[in-house]
Structure formats: C-alpha cells, structure tokens
Design an enzyme around this catalytic site. Sequence first.
Site, PDB file in Angstrom:
ATOM      1  N   HIS A   1      -2.397 -13.938  37.407  1.00 40.86           N
ATOM      2  CA  HIS A   1      -3.892 -12.747  37.486  1.00 40.86           C
ATOM      3  C   HIS A   1      -5.559 -13.621  37.606  1.00 40.86           C
ATOM      4  O   HIS A   1      -6.113 -13.259  38.400  1.00 40.86           O
ATOM      5  CB  HIS A   1      -3.761 -11.396  36.606  1.00 40.86           C
ATOM      6  CG  HIS A   1      -4.210 -10.243  37.153  1.00 40.86           C
ATOM      7  ND1 HIS A   1      -3.480  -9.324  37.843  1.00 40.86           N
ATOM      8  CD2 HIS A   1      -6.213 -10.098  36.822  1.00 40.86           C
ATOM      9  CE1 HIS A   1      -5.362  -8.658  37.395  1.00 40.86           C
ATOM     10  NE2 HIS A   1      -6.121  -9.044  36.962  1.00 40.86           N
ATOM     11  N   GLU A   2      -5.475 -13.685  36.025  1.00 39.95           N
ATOM     12  CA  GLU A   2      -6.716 -14.432  35.912  1.00 39.95           C
ATOM     13  C   GLU A   2      -7.505 -15.205  36.658  1.00 39.95           C
ATOM     14  O   GLU A   2      -8.626 -15.129  37.648  1.00 39.95           O
ATOM     15  CB  GLU A   2      -7.363 -15.015  34.928  1.00 39.95           C
ATOM     16  CG  GLU A   2      -7.073 -13.287  33.148  1.00 39.95           C
ATOM     17  CD  GLU A   2      -7.631 -12.517  34.342  1.00 39.95           C
ATOM     18  OE1 GLU A   2      -9.156 -12.529  34.698  1.00 39.95           O
ATOM     19  OE2 GLU A   2      -6.973 -11.536  33.626  1.00 39.95           O
TER      20      GLU A   2
ATOM     21  N   GLN B   1     -16.183 -10.891  36.897  1.00 38.99           N
ATOM     22  CA  GLN B   1     -15.807  -9.502  36.347  1.00 38.99           C
ATOM     23  C   GLN B   1     -16.508  -8.996  35.765  1.00 38.99           C
ATOM     24  O   GLN B   1     -17.100  -7.668  35.183  1.00 38.99           O
ATOM     25  CB  GLN B   1     -14.422  -9.121  36.016  1.00 38.99           C
ATOM     26  CG  GLN B   1     -12.768  -9.370  36.527  1.00 38.99           C
ATOM     27  CD  GLN B   1     -11.787  -9.022  35.336  1.00 38.99           C
ATOM     28  OE1 GLN B   1     -11.702 -10.433  35.380  1.00 38.99           O
ATOM     29  NE2 GLN B   1     -11.289  -7.803  35.775  1.00 38.99           N
TER      30      GLN B   1
ATOM     31  N   CYS C   1      -5.710  -4.497  34.786  1.00 34.11           N
ATOM     32  CA  CYS C   1      -7.100  -5.150  35.774  1.00 34.11           C
ATOM     33  C   CYS C   1      -8.165  -4.224  35.647  1.00 34.11           C
ATOM     34  O   CYS C   1      -8.617  -3.111  36.293  1.00 34.11           O
ATOM     35  CB  CYS C   1      -7.316  -5.168  37.336  1.00 34.11           C
ATOM     36  SG  CYS C   1      -8.762  -6.763  37.577  1.00 34.11           S
ATOM     37  N   LEU C   2      -9.024  -4.625  34.260  1.00 34.25           N
ATOM     38  CA  LEU C   2     -10.527  -3.659  34.054  1.00 34.25           C
ATOM     39  C   LEU C   2     -11.688  -4.021  35.237  1.00 34.25           C
ATOM     40  O   LEU C   2     -12.247  -3.063  34.780  1.00 34.25           O
ATOM     41  CB  LEU C   2     -10.745  -4.832  32.752  1.00 34.25           C
ATOM     42  CG  LEU C   2     -10.445  -5.135  31.441  1.00 34.25           C
ATOM     43  CD1 LEU C   2     -10.507  -6.242  30.849  1.00 34.25           C
ATOM     44  CD2 LEU C   2      -9.614  -3.937  31.166  1.00 34.25           C
TER      45      LEU C   2
ATOM     46  N   HIS D   1      -8.793 -14.075  40.347  1.00 33.75           N
ATOM     47  CA  HIS D   1     -10.010 -13.756  39.678  1.00 33.75           C
ATOM     48  C   HIS D   1     -11.006 -14.769  40.124  1.00 33.75           C
ATOM     49  O   HIS D   1     -11.972 -14.848  41.088  1.00 33.75           O
ATOM     50  CB  HIS D   1     -10.567 -13.214  38.424  1.00 33.75           C
ATOM     51  CG  HIS D   1     -10.088 -11.747  38.536  1.00 33.75           C
ATOM     52  ND1 HIS D   1     -10.465 -10.957  39.046  1.00 33.75           N
ATOM     53  CD2 HIS D   1      -9.003 -11.394  37.495  1.00 33.75           C
ATOM     54  CE1 HIS D   1      -9.924  -9.911  39.137  1.00 33.75           C
ATOM     55  NE2 HIS D   1      -8.995 -10.298  37.561  1.00 33.75           N
TER      56      HIS D   1
ATOM     57  N   GLY E   1      -7.129 -10.264  29.643  1.00 33.13           N
ATOM     58  CA  GLY E   1      -7.578 -10.862  30.815  1.00 33.13           C
ATOM     59  C   GLY E   1      -8.794 -10.496  30.693  1.00 33.13           C
ATOM     60  O   GLY E   1      -8.617  -9.643  31.274  1.00 33.13           O
TER      61      GLY E   1
END
Length: 192
Positions: free
Chosen positions: A149-150, A50, A107-108, A153, A45
């Site tokens: 999770h997203e 991000q 997480c990226l 963000h 994701g």
Amino acid sequence: MILDIVKYGHPALRRVGARVAGVTPDIRQFAADLIETMHAAHGVGLAAQQVDRALQMFVIDVREVKGRPSWLERDGQRVAVEAFMPLALINPEVKPLGEPVTGPEGCLSFPEIFADITRPESADVTAWNEKGEIVSFRCGGLLARAIQHEYDHLRGVLYIDRMSGETKRELRSQLETLQAETRAALRRARRA
Ligand code: ZN
C-alpha cells in the site's frame, strides 16, 4: 514533530516521489517525523506524499493491530516482527509474491473509508533504513499488505485505484465529498 497529513483531493497524493540522494540529517529527521505522525494518527503506514513531500520513502509499524498477523524473514530465517518495528524504508524496491489475498484496508489520507483490496500475500523488500544501511527481507500478512500500500503511494497510486468497480461505486459519494472538502480547504488556504 507531527506533520499535517494531506487528504484525498490534494495533488501531492498523485506525485511520483523523487529518489532520496542520501540519508542526510534532514532525511533522518524526516523519517523520525513520519514515524511520530503515523503513531499519533494510529496508522500502520505513512508515505512521504501523504505529508506533501514527494520522496521515495515511507514508514511502517504493524504492532498496534491485533488479530491480523504478519511474518518476516531475513536470510531465510523467521524473525520477530515486533523487534523490527517501526520501520523506515528509503528508496525501496518491493517485489510482490504469492497468491492474491483480499483484506480490508484504510488510508490516513482517506479517514474512515475502509475497503477490501486484493494484493499478493507476501513481498520481497530491499531498501535503505534511516541509518543509510541496506535492509533486505521477505514478509507476509498484514506487513506485506501495508508495505505494498505504501509503495503504491510513492508512485502516486492510491488504494482506490485497486478497489473493485463495485466497491468504488458504493464509496463514490464518500470519496467525492472528501475530495470536494480537500479542494475547498486548499482554495481557502490560497486566498488567506
Ligand atoms: Zn495510504
């Protein structure tokens, strides 16, 4: 176009996303760029924050992950998750459901830092897709975890905020190093 993913320590990650006013050609292109960037980084994701754009939108693709099942229901019917991916969700509303389950998350914006996070097993989701259509579904497993999770963000919430105190203590030096590196890179970029 592949976009730069910002890392922990970048202020964009703490910004609350603005609502997307309409699915314009710019937003459609942005959704395509987010998907391309997520795939290039082998992520599940990616949220607008991000890539330093504070908007209420994120993309998801769980197909690369083997051994961590997902399920998806539309109008009460199970449908194939693969056929629904990749997914761009704009102005989403996410209602978590079910029992809390603990599982590993990355997480990226936190390369190589994985931790167990507890979240509800499933979620109801309503959003616009990249065509401006309303999509509504119930999901569970990895897909529900990734979506929660997203969704965090979009409100400037990070998975480190949901770690147990013990996990955060164990990861503290890695997190501090990453944050310091990101801030130093930002200072260098400002001077250049
Ligand atoms: Zn993340």
